[in-house]
Design a protein around this motif. Sequence first.
Motif, PDB file in Angstrom:
ATOM      1  N   CYS A   1     -45.537  66.307 -31.322  1.00 14.44           N
ATOM      2  CA  CYS A   1     -44.176  66.624 -31.770  1.00 14.44           C
ATOM      3  C   CYS A   1     -43.425  65.309 -31.956  1.00 14.44           C
ATOM      4  CB  CYS A   1     -43.479  67.490 -30.716  1.00 14.44           C
ATOM      5  SG  CYS A   1     -41.725  67.721 -31.070  1.00 14.44           S
ATOM      6  N   PHE A   2     -42.903  65.074 -33.177  1.00 16.03           N
ATOM      7  CA  PHE A   2     -42.197  63.800 -33.413  1.00 16.03           C
ATOM      8  C   PHE A   2     -40.674  63.957 -33.408  1.00 16.03           C
ATOM      9  CE2 PHE A   2     -43.898  65.273 -37.552  1.00 16.03           C
ATOM     10  CZ  PHE A   2     -42.722  65.439 -38.274  1.00 16.03           C
ATOM     11  N   ALA A   3     -40.186  65.043 -32.815  1.00 19.62           N
ATOM     12  CA  ALA A   3     -38.731  65.224 -32.677  1.00 19.62           C
ATOM     13  C   ALA A   3     -38.255  64.468 -31.430  1.00 19.62           C
ATOM     14  CB  ALA A   3     -38.399  66.706 -32.576  1.00 19.62           C
ATOM     15  N   LYS A   4     -38.479  63.171 -31.437  1.00 19.28           N
ATOM     16  CA  LYS A   4     -38.169  62.349 -30.257  1.00 19.28           C
ATOM     17  C   LYS A   4     -37.441  61.090 -30.701  1.00 19.28           C
ATOM     18  CE  LYS A   4     -40.484  65.383 -28.054  1.00 19.28           C
ATOM     19  NZ  LYS A   4     -39.893  66.366 -27.174  1.00 19.28           N
ATOM     20  N   ASP A   5     -36.820  60.404 -29.735  1.00 20.84           N
ATOM     21  CA  ASP A   5     -36.143  59.148 -30.062  1.00 20.84           C
ATOM     22  C   ASP A   5     -37.159  58.142 -30.609  1.00 20.84           C
ATOM     23  OD1 ASP A   5     -33.560  59.889 -29.373  1.00 20.84           O
ATOM     24  OD2 ASP A   5     -33.914  59.477 -27.244  1.00 20.84           O
ATOM     25  N   ASP A   6     -36.676  57.241 -31.477  1.00 19.64           N
ATOM     26  CA  ASP A   6     -37.567  56.277 -32.126  1.00 19.64           C
ATOM     27  C   ASP A   6     -38.378  55.460 -31.114  1.00 19.64           C
ATOM     28  OD1 ASP A   6     -36.332  57.242 -34.332  1.00 19.64           O
ATOM     29  OD2 ASP A   6     -35.423  55.348 -34.968  1.00 19.64           O
ATOM     30  N   ALA A   7     -37.704  54.992 -30.078  1.00 21.12           N
ATOM     31  CA  ALA A   7     -38.389  54.133 -29.102  1.00 21.12           C
ATOM     32  C   ALA A   7     -39.519  54.899 -28.414  1.00 21.12           C
ATOM     33  CB  ALA A   7     -37.390  53.612 -28.064  1.00 21.12           C
TER      34      ALA A   7
ATOM     35  N   ARG B   1     -41.175  61.133 -38.720  1.00 18.27           N
ATOM     36  CA  ARG B   1     -42.601  61.330 -38.995  1.00 18.27           C
ATOM     37  C   ARG B   1     -43.223  60.005 -39.425  1.00 18.27           C
ATOM     38  NH1 ARG B   1     -44.745  63.699 -44.615  1.00 18.27           N
ATOM     39  NH2 ARG B   1     -43.754  61.703 -45.132  1.00 18.27           N
ATOM     40  N   ASP B   2     -42.553  59.323 -40.347  1.00 18.56           N
ATOM     41  CA  ASP B   2     -43.120  58.087 -40.885  1.00 18.56           C
ATOM     42  C   ASP B   2     -43.181  56.970 -39.843  1.00 18.56           C
ATOM     43  OD1 ASP B   2     -43.487  59.457 -43.177  1.00 18.56           O
ATOM     44  OD2 ASP B   2     -41.869  58.509 -44.308  1.00 18.56           O
ATOM     45  N   LEU B   3     -42.199  56.957 -38.965  1.00 22.19           N
ATOM     46  CA  LEU B   3     -42.206  55.972 -37.879  1.00 22.19           C
ATOM     47  C   LEU B   3     -43.438  56.182 -36.991  1.00 22.19           C
ATOM     48  CD1 LEU B   3     -40.055  53.853 -36.686  1.00 22.19           C
ATOM     49  CD2 LEU B   3     -39.649  55.625 -34.981  1.00 22.19           C
ATOM     50  N   PHE B   4     -43.687  57.447 -36.670  1.00 22.03           N
ATOM     51  CA  PHE B   4     -44.832  57.783 -35.822  1.00 22.03           C
ATOM     52  C   PHE B   4     -46.146  57.440 -36.550  1.00 22.03           C
ATOM     53  CE2 PHE B   4     -47.698  61.187 -33.975  1.00 22.03           C
ATOM     54  CZ  PHE B   4     -47.866  60.551 -32.761  1.00 22.03           C
ATOM     55  N   LEU B   5     -46.215  57.796 -37.829  1.00 20.07           N
ATOM     56  CA  LEU B   5     -47.440  57.515 -38.596  1.00 20.07           C
ATOM     57  C   LEU B   5     -47.663  56.013 -38.739  1.00 20.07           C
ATOM     58  CD1 LEU B   5     -47.575  60.207 -41.422  1.00 20.07           C
ATOM     59  CD2 LEU B   5     -48.242  60.330 -39.031  1.00 20.07           C
TER      60      LEU B   5
ATOM     61  N   GLN C   1     -42.405  55.143 -30.831  1.00 22.66           N
ATOM     62  CA  GLN C   1     -43.093  53.855 -30.958  1.00 22.66           C
ATOM     63  C   GLN C   1     -43.974  53.584 -29.749  1.00 22.66           C
ATOM     64  OE1 GLN C   1     -39.528  51.793 -31.921  1.00 22.66           O
ATOM     65  NE2 GLN C   1     -40.177  51.308 -34.002  1.00 22.66           N
ATOM     66  N   GLN C   2     -43.428  53.900 -28.578  1.00 26.90           N
ATOM     67  CA  GLN C   2     -44.204  53.665 -27.351  1.00 26.90           C
ATOM     68  C   GLN C   2     -45.436  54.574 -27.303  1.00 26.90           C
ATOM     69  OE1 GLN C   2     -42.135  54.327 -23.689  1.00 26.90           O
ATOM     70  NE2 GLN C   2     -43.500  52.979 -22.541  1.00 26.90           N
ATOM     71  N   ALA C   3     -45.247  55.822 -27.708  1.00 25.91           N
ATOM     72  CA  ALA C   3     -46.385  56.758 -27.698  1.00 25.91           C
ATOM     73  C   ALA C   3     -47.463  56.267 -28.665  1.00 25.91           C
ATOM     74  CB  ALA C   3     -45.914  58.152 -28.097  1.00 25.91           C
ATOM     75  N   ALA C   4     -47.045  55.849 -29.871  1.00 25.29           N
ATOM     76  CA  ALA C   4     -48.019  55.385 -30.862  1.00 25.29           C
ATOM     77  C   ALA C   4     -48.759  54.158 -30.355  1.00 25.29           C
ATOM     78  CB  ALA C   4     -47.311  55.088 -32.182  1.00 25.29           C
ATOM     79  N   GLU C   5     -48.019  53.273 -29.688  1.00 25.63           N
ATOM     80  CA  GLU C   5     -48.654  52.067 -29.145  1.00 25.63           C
ATOM     81  C   GLU C   5     -49.750  52.448 -28.147  1.00 25.63           C
ATOM     82  OE1 GLU C   5     -45.650  49.178 -27.981  1.00 25.63           O
ATOM     83  OE2 GLU C   5     -47.026  48.570 -26.367  1.00 25.63           O
ATOM     84  N   ARG C   6     -49.463  53.421 -27.300  1.00 24.98           N
ATOM     85  CA  ARG C   6     -50.479  53.853 -26.325  1.00 24.98           C
ATOM     86  C   ARG C   6     -51.672  54.484 -27.039  1.00 24.98           C
ATOM     87  NH1 ARG C   6     -46.808  56.496 -21.424  1.00 24.98           N
ATOM     88  NH2 ARG C   6     -45.537  54.655 -21.105  1.00 24.98           N
ATOM     89  N   LEU C   7     -51.387  55.278 -28.083  1.00 24.15           N
ATOM     90  CA  LEU C   7     -52.480  55.958 -28.786  1.00 24.15           C
ATOM     91  C   LEU C   7     -53.347  54.961 -29.563  1.00 24.15           C
ATOM     92  CD1 LEU C   7     -50.412  59.050 -30.006  1.00 24.15           C
ATOM     93  CD2 LEU C   7     -52.311  59.100 -28.357  1.00 24.15           C
ATOM     94  N   ARG C   8     -52.763  53.880 -29.993  1.00 20.41           N
ATOM     95  CA  ARG C   8     -53.530  52.850 -30.740  1.00 20.41           C
ATOM     96  C   ARG C   8     -54.613  52.221 -29.873  1.00 20.41           C
ATOM     97  NH1 ARG C   8     -48.761  50.928 -33.033  1.00 20.41           N
ATOM     98  NH2 ARG C   8     -48.697  49.115 -31.660  1.00 20.41           N
ATOM     99  N   GLN C   9     -54.402  52.280 -28.551  1.00 20.02           N
ATOM    100  CA  GLN C   9     -55.407  51.660 -27.661  1.00 20.02           C
ATOM    101  C   GLN C   9     -56.744  52.382 -27.694  1.00 20.02           C
ATOM    102  OE1 GLN C   9     -53.721  52.097 -23.788  1.00 20.02           O
ATOM    103  NE2 GLN C   9     -51.814  51.060 -24.363  1.00 20.02           N
ATOM    104  N   LEU C  10     -56.747  53.607 -28.149  1.00 18.32           N
ATOM    105  CA  LEU C  10     -57.985  54.407 -28.038  1.00 18.32           C
ATOM    106  C   LEU C  10     -59.037  53.991 -29.052  1.00 18.32           C
ATOM    107  CD1 LEU C  10     -56.279  57.819 -27.536  1.00 18.32           C
ATOM    108  CD2 LEU C  10     -57.863  56.763 -25.932  1.00 18.32           C
TER     109      LEU C  10
END
Length: 413
Positions: free
Chosen positions: A395-401, A326-330, A404-413
């Motif tokens: 859903c953050f029940a995913k591998d760390d990478a 959760r914290d990694l995603f946040l 991180q990649q999903a968050a990076e894409r979401l940061r673009q918005l």
Amino acid sequence: MSTPITTRVALTSKLPNVGTTIFTVMSKLATETGAINLSQGFPGFDCSPELVSLVEKYLRAGFNQYAPMTGVPALREALAQKTFAEYNVAYDPESEVTVTSGATEAIFAAVTAVVRPGDEVIVLEPAYDSYVPAIELNGGIPIYVTLTPSGVDSPSVDSPSVASSGRSVGAVDSSDYAIDWQQVSEKITEKTRLILVNTPHNPTGYVWTADDLNQLADLIRDRNIWIVSDEVYEHILFDGRKHHSLMTHPELQERTFIIGSFGKTFHITGWKIGYCLAPKELSVEFRKVHQYLTFSTVTPIQYALADYLQEPAHYRQLPDFYQRKRDLFLAGLQGSRFTLKPAEGSFFQTVSYAAITDEPDYDLAIRLTKEIGVASIPVSVFYNQKNDYKLLRFCFAKDDAVLQQAAERLRQL
Ligand code: PMP
Ligand code: GLN
């Protein structure tokens, strides 16, 4: 492609408002578009090889015929022991523990055991999608108690941003989605037969407090009301929180079907195995339904889980494991224009996009899947009236990478 068969007799649907679930829709879209799939709730990593070996052992040893209707004794015993160790509550493995084909089956069986045509059932929304169809197929009437993000009484969101409020990731405001007990009290009538509870909560991550248990007990004390408590995320709580299972309140325990699922706890959602803990009188009725819904549940997996449950570390490590994710995603979302309150439990994080766009949440979830390659679930689907508070569930029940990649894409918005 064969042509569909023509049916000349009109079939009147018993569930006219039900279509394909959002989980199926979004996962399919994610696959088609190659998007990162943070929509449907399932772990993106495998379960323990030890558990797989145990299943293999029992498969090869010939444990391949019907299990007893109520579940194999070793698993019922292991569940009773674990429940006593975790919550200090005793259930009799013989008469009060039933193994089911997933929590979904258990919820359906419990609702069916008590709801008669015309009965009212209190549903706290946002609500998991299987509850209302189970009520309606039994002729029950869902009565909605609508819960909202804190500070919201109309479809807009004003939740402080992790980034802009300067709060560290992991800070918590427990008022979000708090149960509105006044509203619950107003909705209870002579016809109320059942209340559906879900803690930790999907999709909001809200975790019931000891006070919530007391409030519920006060409301139903002199009434003929039963409870189905969906506790499938019982081991996924954050920031030192404690799971207040309804079984820990004696007045609630005697009226409650506690529903659990191994899918969430051991990363095996595809095995569809869960259970129901309920006092004997309730279990008798529950088992009558379970007996004719599925009769029994997959045998070798039950033996394997009975062994695997002997080591409590297998589930006690879950809070740390998922809190880190959760914290990694946040942390990945820091600096984005999304605003959020960190989830208290479950493996879902809801985020507000009110500062980014006023598009309907459903449209945005589809657009983000197609355009930036991240699939989510629009929170409006969990509301009867599709209330749009501009929230998406990830859903953050995913591998760390992947996170991180999903968050990076979401940061673009
Ligand atoms: N209840 C909730 C709140 C859930 O999130 C889920 C599944 N994600 C279920 C029940 C169903 O669990 P199972 O897969 O064991 O049927
Ligand atoms: N419970 C899962 C979720 O909330 C989905 C389960 C399903 O697809 N029915 O995403």
